[in-house]
Design a protein around this motif. Structure first.
Motif, PDB file in Angstrom:
ATOM      1  N   ARG A 212       0.839  -1.197   0.000  1.00  0.00           N
ATOM      2  CA  ARG A 212       0.000   0.000   0.000  1.00  0.00           C
ATOM      3  C   ARG A 212       0.874   1.247   0.000  1.00  0.00           C
ATOM      4  N   PHE A 213       0.474   2.224  -0.799  1.00  0.00           N
ATOM      5  CA  PHE A 213       1.113   3.535  -0.826  1.00  0.00           C
ATOM      6  C   PHE A 213       0.164   4.556  -0.190  1.00  0.00           C
ATOM      7  N   THR A 214       0.705   5.476   0.593  1.00  0.00           N
ATOM      8  CA  THR A 214      -0.059   6.626   1.053  1.00  0.00           C
ATOM      9  C   THR A 214       0.492   7.852   0.340  1.00  0.00           C
ATOM     10  N   LEU A 215      -0.351   8.487  -0.473  1.00  0.00           N
ATOM     11  CA  LEU A 215       0.086   9.558  -1.352  1.00  0.00           C
ATOM     12  C   LEU A 215      -0.575  10.874  -0.987  1.00  0.00           C
ATOM     13  N   LYS A 216       0.155  11.960  -1.173  1.00  0.00           N
ATOM     14  CA  LYS A 216      -0.450  13.281  -1.084  1.00  0.00           C
ATOM     15  C   LYS A 216      -1.420  13.450  -2.255  1.00  0.00           C
ATOM     16  N   THR A 217      -2.524  14.131  -2.008  1.00  0.00           N
ATOM     17  CA  THR A 217      -3.457  14.454  -3.085  1.00  0.00           C
ATOM     18  C   THR A 217      -3.581  15.966  -3.211  1.00  0.00           C
ATOM     19  N   TYR A 218      -4.047  16.395  -4.382  1.00  0.00           N
ATOM     20  CA  TYR A 218      -4.183  17.818  -4.656  1.00  0.00           C
ATOM     21  C   TYR A 218      -5.514  18.075  -5.361  1.00  0.00           C
ATOM     22  N   PRO A 219      -6.087  19.258  -5.146  1.00  0.00           N
ATOM     23  CA  PRO A 219      -7.352  19.570  -5.820  1.00  0.00           C
ATOM     24  C   PRO A 219      -7.216  19.401  -7.330  1.00  0.00           C
ATOM     25  N   MET A 220      -8.197  18.759  -7.925  1.00  0.00           N
ATOM     26  CA  MET A 220      -8.124  18.436  -9.346  1.00  0.00           C
ATOM     27  C   MET A 220      -9.480  18.673  -9.987  1.00  0.00           C
ATOM     28  N   GLY A 221      -9.592  19.755 -10.732  1.00  0.00           N
ATOM     29  CA  GLY A 221     -10.799  20.010 -11.508  1.00  0.00           C
ATOM     30  C   GLY A 221     -10.595  19.576 -12.936  1.00  0.00           C
ATOM     31  N   GLN A 222     -11.298  20.186 -13.857  1.00  0.00           N
ATOM     32  CA  GLN A 222     -11.104  19.853 -15.258  1.00  0.00           C
ATOM     33  C   GLN A 222      -9.810  20.468 -15.771  1.00  0.00           C
ATOM     34  N   ILE A 223      -9.213  19.775 -16.722  1.00  0.00           N
ATOM     35  CA  ILE A 223      -7.959  20.226 -17.326  1.00  0.00           C
ATOM     36  C   ILE A 223      -8.201  20.445 -18.824  1.00  0.00           C
ATOM     37  N   TRP A 224      -7.223  21.068 -19.445  1.00  0.00           N
ATOM     38  CA  TRP A 224      -7.271  21.224 -20.902  1.00  0.00           C
ATOM     39  C   TRP A 224      -6.095  20.451 -21.481  1.00  0.00           C
ATOM     40  N   GLY A 225      -6.337  19.732 -22.571  1.00  0.00           N
ATOM     41  CA  GLY A 225      -5.237  19.008 -23.192  1.00  0.00           C
ATOM     42  C   GLY A 225      -5.707  18.111 -24.307  1.00  0.00           C
ATOM     43  N   GLY A 226      -4.765  17.262 -24.749  1.00  0.00           N
ATOM     44  CA  GLY A 226      -5.066  16.332 -25.821  1.00  0.00           C
ATOM     45  C   GLY A 226      -3.836  16.000 -26.631  1.00  0.00           C
ATOM     46  N   VAL A 227      -4.080  15.500 -27.851  1.00  0.00           N
ATOM     47  CA  VAL A 227      -3.012  14.976 -28.691  1.00  0.00           C
ATOM     48  C   VAL A 227      -3.111  15.567 -30.093  1.00  0.00           C
ATOM     49  N   LEU A 228      -1.975  15.965 -30.637  1.00  0.00           N
ATOM     50  CA  LEU A 228      -1.867  16.381 -32.033  1.00  0.00           C
ATOM     51  C   LEU A 228      -0.905  15.451 -32.748  1.00  0.00           C
ATOM     52  N   THR A 229      -1.114  15.262 -34.043  1.00  0.00           N
ATOM     53  CA  THR A 229      -0.198  14.462 -34.865  1.00  0.00           C
ATOM     54  C   THR A 229       0.349  15.351 -35.969  1.00  0.00           C
TER      55      THR A 229
END
Length: 454
Positions: A212-229
């Motif tokens: 088991r890992f105990t990890l710090k968490t951070y506020p996470m809302g929507q992000i912007w991103g994606g992939v281009l070719t």
């Protein structure tokens, strides 16, 4: 202008026949596979609680346990064990140590090296350690060692938080710098809750099996991103845009990965863009969007949807990509991935609490060189080609004035022939000391992975 320090690394992605090779060449020598008596598997089975099970060839669980993202990493084990409790892991380690039985520990199965998370001996599959518990009071999450990130993000998303993955490195540092603690099973069977306050040496150098890992968490809302070719004729402009981003970006919310690859007789590039907000501010990623592209999939989305975008699983099986030089060696993919980070990459952690990186005075940015092929008989030829590519890239970087001649390599990417000194460097003396205290019989030396010398 920011100096772009590259950590030259290798991605071994041979897609060879499952369990086909009878021996593995390593460090110039040949390591025959050790025979494992079925009595060891039976002994383990008899010692386990009802929460755990042992599986043999022919069963569905056995096949799933031995399966890996890259088939070169999958070996046919004598049996697989799915422990359901940390105490059962302790019983297994005691038996393996007493019988001198080779073993491996498999979590998500994404290791690209043979004999790291696979073995002809006993395979411990951690898939039953699969829970995620979020603690709002401490902004931490307990994450089972058998999970992949998709499952972790899916569990954390209702809480509006995220953890662990490198898209947040610019803001919060390396994943290892955000681990608060571990449930660790020592080679002598003891189960410890490891934290910096209680076991600082084990936080620095884990010795045993993590459940088991105990990890710090951070506020996470929507992000912007994606992939281009991008097509190959865009490479000069793309390379300049990437260099400019690496040299001038100061926004910790912006991250990119640029991958150049050879595909079916022609080259192309895959560009991943990420910004930790619903919309990126003007000027941060605009240069990438201004380049003509063959395809693009971009927008505002949840982090979970982002990491599931292609090409997230694009190399899980044989891909039909290669060039003429090594096509006779059953090659199906060659790629170079550039991952720029901010100069503050290592600033949030300490060499006191993590063995890697062994020094944090300068940022080292990973460059992943990947090759994939289908014929196990071509292994030696393709390994040599990978090393040649890495040597050429490193020599070019040094000739351009980059201080990377003795830069430590990244263990998650490095080919198995890499000397452990080239990864951990000045951390090795302390690693040896921790090994001597917690694993004097070198039980973990029976497992796959990087070997700390005695």
């Amino acid at each position: 202008m920011r100096t772009y320090l590259e950590r030259v690394v290798l991605c071994y992605a041979a897609l060879s026949s499952y369990g086909s090779a009878s021996k593995i060449e390593r460090d110039g020598g040949v390591h025959p596979r050790a025979g494992v008596s079925s009595s060891v598997c039976s002994q383990i089975s008899a010692a386990l609680s009802s929460a755990s099970d042992v599986y043999y060839s022919g069963s569905t669980n056995y096949s799933a346990d031995n399966s890996h993202f890259f088939s070169s990493s999958a070996l046919a084990s004598a049996c697989t064990v799915e422990p359901g409790t940390a105490s059962d892991v302790g019983k297994i380690l005691l038996i393996l140590g007493a019988t001198n039985t080779p073993f491996a520990v498999k979590a998500g199965g994404h290791s690209t090296n043979p004999d790291f998370s696979s073995t002809p001996g006993v395979l411990l599959a951690t898939r039953r350690f699969a829970t995620v518990a979020y603690h709002a009071s401490t902004s931490t999450a307990d994450v089972g060692a058998g999970l992949v990130w998709d499952a972790v993000y899916a569990a954390l998303q209702p809480h509006g938080v995220g953890a662990g993955y490198s898209w947040l490195t610019g803001q919060y540092g390396l994943a290892v710098d955000n681990v608060v603690g571990y449930e660790l099973v020592l080679p002598d069977g003891r189960v410890l809750d490891v934290a910096e306050e209680s076991y600082p040496d084990l936080m620095f150098a884990l010795r045993g099996v993590v459940t088991r890992f105990t990890l710090k968490t951070y506020p996470m809302g929507q992000i912007w991103g994606g992939v281009l070719t991008y097509a190959a004729d865009t490479f000069p402009q793309l390379a300049q845009v990437v260099a400019d981003f690496s040299a001038s970006n100061t926004d910790p919310k912006a991250q990119i990965i640029t991958t150049y690859y050879y595909a079916e007789g022609s080259a192309a590039a895959s560009q991943i863009l990420f910004y930790d907000a619903p919309t990126p501010p003007p000027g941060v990623l605009d240069a990438f969007l201004a380049l003509p592209s063959l395809a693009r999939e971009l927008g505002t989305m949840d982090l979970l949807d982002f990491i599931r975008l292609p090409p997230s699983n694009g190399t899980a099986d044989v891909r039909k990509y290669w060039g003429p030089a090594l096509s006779a060696a059953s090659g199906v993919l060659v790629s170079f991935a550039v991952e720029p980070f901010l100069p503050s990459l290592f600033a949030r952690g300490s060499t006191r609490t993590a063995a890697y990186p062994p020094a944090r005075a300068r940022a080292l940015l990973p460059l992943s060189l990947c090759r994939s092929w289908t014929d196990a008989a071509a292994d030696a030829r393709l390994w040599a080609a990978m090393m040649q590519s890495a040597d050429n890239v490193k020599a070019k970087a040094v000739s351009l004035g980059q201080d990377v001649r003795d830069a430590p390599l990244y263990g998650n990417y490095a080919l198995f022939t890499t000397p452990v000194e080239d990864i951990f460097g000045q951390s090795l003396p302390r690693l040896r000391g921790v090994k001597g205290r917690y694993d004097p019989r070198d039980v973990m030396g029976l497992a796959g992975g990087w070997k700390v010398p005695v």
